[in-house]
Design a protein around this motif. Structure first.
Motif, PDB file in Angstrom:
ATOM      1  N   HIS A   1      -1.569  -2.491   7.082  1.00 42.89           N
ATOM      2  CA  HIS A   1      -1.472  -1.376   6.015  1.00 42.89           C
ATOM      3  C   HIS A   1      -2.901  -0.754   5.553  1.00 42.89           C
ATOM      4  O   HIS A   1      -3.673  -1.120   4.756  1.00 42.89           O
TER       5      HIS A   1
ATOM      6  N   ARG B   1      11.313   3.488   3.094  1.00 37.75           N
ATOM      7  CA  ARG B   1      10.566   2.114   2.739  1.00 37.75           C
ATOM      8  C   ARG B   1      11.509   1.002   3.195  1.00 37.75           C
ATOM      9  O   ARG B   1      11.302  -0.161   3.317  1.00 37.75           O
TER      10      ARG B   1
ATOM     11  N   TRP C   1       8.736  -2.453   7.286  1.00 41.86           N
ATOM     12  CA  TRP C   1       8.216  -3.679   7.076  1.00 41.86           C
ATOM     13  C   TRP C   1       6.821  -3.842   7.324  1.00 41.86           C
ATOM     14  O   TRP C   1       6.136  -3.465   8.273  1.00 41.86           O
TER      15      TRP C   1
ATOM     16  N   LYS D   1       0.928  -1.226  -1.832  1.00 40.17           N
ATOM     17  CA  LYS D   1       1.685  -2.193  -0.828  1.00 40.17           C
ATOM     18  C   LYS D   1       2.998  -2.509  -1.681  1.00 40.17           C
ATOM     19  O   LYS D   1       3.861  -2.996  -1.079  1.00 40.17           O
TER      20      LYS D   1
ATOM     21  N   TYR E   1       6.154  -1.124  -0.682  1.00 39.84           N
ATOM     22  CA  TYR E   1       6.917  -1.726   0.751  1.00 39.84           C
ATOM     23  C   TYR E   1       7.186  -3.280   0.821  1.00 39.84           C
ATOM     24  O   TYR E   1       7.470  -3.800   1.823  1.00 39.84           O
TER      25      TYR E   1
END
Length: 473
Positions: free
Chosen positions: A227, A238, A242, A263, A266
């Motif tokens: 990420h 979204r 994953w 984060k 997600y």
């Protein structure tokens, strides 16, 4: 760089003509090695260093630059250079390399480009102990003092060079990159290439894969390992994305470390999964994107699992430099028996599997940022948003022809990258005039001709009689 000092036009002419051979030298992967050894190879300054000790005097520092017609600035604080981490002041290699591509690939005039490194220290112990390190020998300054320096820098750039100066943020740490983009994107002509450029080139690749996968099932989901700085804000996207970070799958109520910041958008309702291989087995994605800068993260087991679940698995190993790539092209094609649609951030040689040769596409930001910058310079675009980068992605995907796709590449050949920049700039300029987000008037009727007329000319045109013959570069 010695050639650049001796003959500027010849340098850019060589880069443009032999872009496939030269770009790895001025950009990834060699630029990473250059940053790691910047103190050793340092000969003379090529840009401006602004340190934390210059607070209160940043405008005076910028006034020392001899050129007044600066239109593009690439600035870094050296905290997250490629996948190599904190390089401090040695990160200057990145702005230098990026701006050389702005000129070679998009025709931005060299005198209009200014590389800047903001030196607030480094937490890289090897640099701090290196007698050849060129930066401040102290740990990084953070907090309000750091923010005040960036604020003064942004204000000073506009005061010195004008509101239309493009300020491209490059290789800032994640903790600063997102918030600085949000803070300045609506008041300055600015973007962050690691966030928006990376996302744009990845989207372009995915759009091109749709043409390669005609007649096949639509993408079920995508797993993104790392990420980092590129992302997709739309709600529908979204649901199918994953994310995996250093603590495993990003899920709601994660017991280890939790989920915070961007984060959260997600985080799925799912049990925690630690290993990437287990995520791939559980989610069964059709797309696997690597941006974690962990070399070899896409193991043979993971690649084979992707092939098991998909007729044409999409594997993007986007981390730079080459040593940080999640897998090589050969590993991807071998593990999937030649079925993978592969792209990488750094260049890889063609691979032959089962008698067929694949030419892996390079999902490199250099397809995107030069064209975006060229549009901003030509039309005086006031602010740059996600809509501009989506247009750039669509334009790039449309430049991929059937021959490219048949060879296994989802990006145009690097040899055509200057033309890609022109086409992208033309599309963005047309859109920006419709939105009224420009400062150059009157509006040109032929946008492409308008763009080409402003580009730096690297061609040599002899004025001597035709009886003289000169070899081509």
């Amino acid at each position: 760089m010695g050639l650049l000092d001796r003959n500027e036009k010849l340098f850019y002419s060589v880069v443009r003509k032999y872009v496939e051979q030269i770009m790895p030298l001025v950009y990834t992967p060699v630029v990473g090695l250059a940053c790691q050894n910047f103190g050793l190879i340092y000969r003379r300054p090529r840009g401006i260093f602004i340190t934390i000790h210059d607070k209160g005097h940043v405008y005076e520092v910028l006034k020392n630059w001899p050129e007044t017609d600066v239109r593009v600035i690439v600035v870094t604080d050296g905290e997250r250079i490629l996948g190599l981490g904190d390089q401090g002041a040695c990160g200057m290699g990145i702005p230098i390399g990026k701006l050389s591509l702005y000129t070679a690939l998009a025709g931005i005039k060299p005198h209009q480009c200014l590389p800047i490194t903001i030196d607030v220290g480094t937490n890289n112990e090897s640099h701090l102990k290196d007698p050849l390190y060129i930066g401040l020998r102290q740990n990084r300054v953070r907090g309000q003092e750091y923010d005040d320096l960036i604020e003064e820098f942004m204000t000073a750039v506009v005061q010195r060079f004008g509101q239309n100066t493009l300020i491209q943020f490059e290789d800032f740490g994640n903790s600063n990159a997102f918030r600085l983009l949000e803070k300045y994107r609506n008041g300055y002509c600015t973007f962050n290439d690691d966030i928006q450029g990376t996302a744009s080139v990845a989207v372009a690749g995915l759009l091109a894969t749709l043409r390669r996968r005609r007649g096949e099932p639509r993408h079920r989901s995508a797993v993104r390992d790392g990420h980092g700085s590129g992302g997709h804000p739309q709600e529908e996207a979204r649901k199918k994305i994953w994310m995996v970070d250093s603590r495993g799958l990003i899920v709601k109520d994660r017991p280890e470390g939790g989920v915070s910041g961007d984060k959260v958008h997600y985080a799925h309702e799912h049990e925690p999964i630690k290993a990437l291989a287990d995520v791939v087995k559980t989610v069964k994605p059709s797309i696997l994107i690597g941006a974690a800068a962990i070399g070899g993260a896409f193991t043979t087991e993971i690649l084979q699992e992707m092939a098991k679940n998909n007729k044409r698995p999409i594997i993007f190993a986007l981390s730079n430099p080459t040593s940080k790539a999640e897998c090589t092209a050969e590993q991807a094609y071998t593990a999937t028996n030649g079925t993978a649609i592969f792209a990488s951030g750094s260049p890889f040689d063609p691979v032959t599997i089962n008698g067929k040769t694949f030419h892996p596409g390079q999902g490199n930001n250099s397809y995107i940022f030069p064209g975006v910058g060229l549009a901003a310079v030509c039309a005086g675009i006031r602010t740059i948003g996600e809509d501009h980068f989506l247009i750039a992605a669509e334009a790039l995907a449309n430049l991929v022809n059937e021959e490219d796709l048949q060879k296994g590449s989802i990006y145009p050949p690097l040899s055509t990258i200057t033309e890609c920049s022109v086409k992208i700039a033309t599309k963005i300029i047309s859109y920006s005039y419709k939105k009224g987000n420009v400062s150059v008037y009157p509006e040109p009727k032929d946008k492409e001709e308008f763009v080409r007329a402003q580009m730096y000319n690297t061609n040599y045109q002899s004025a001597l009689p035709s009886i003289y013959s000169f070899p081509k570069l």
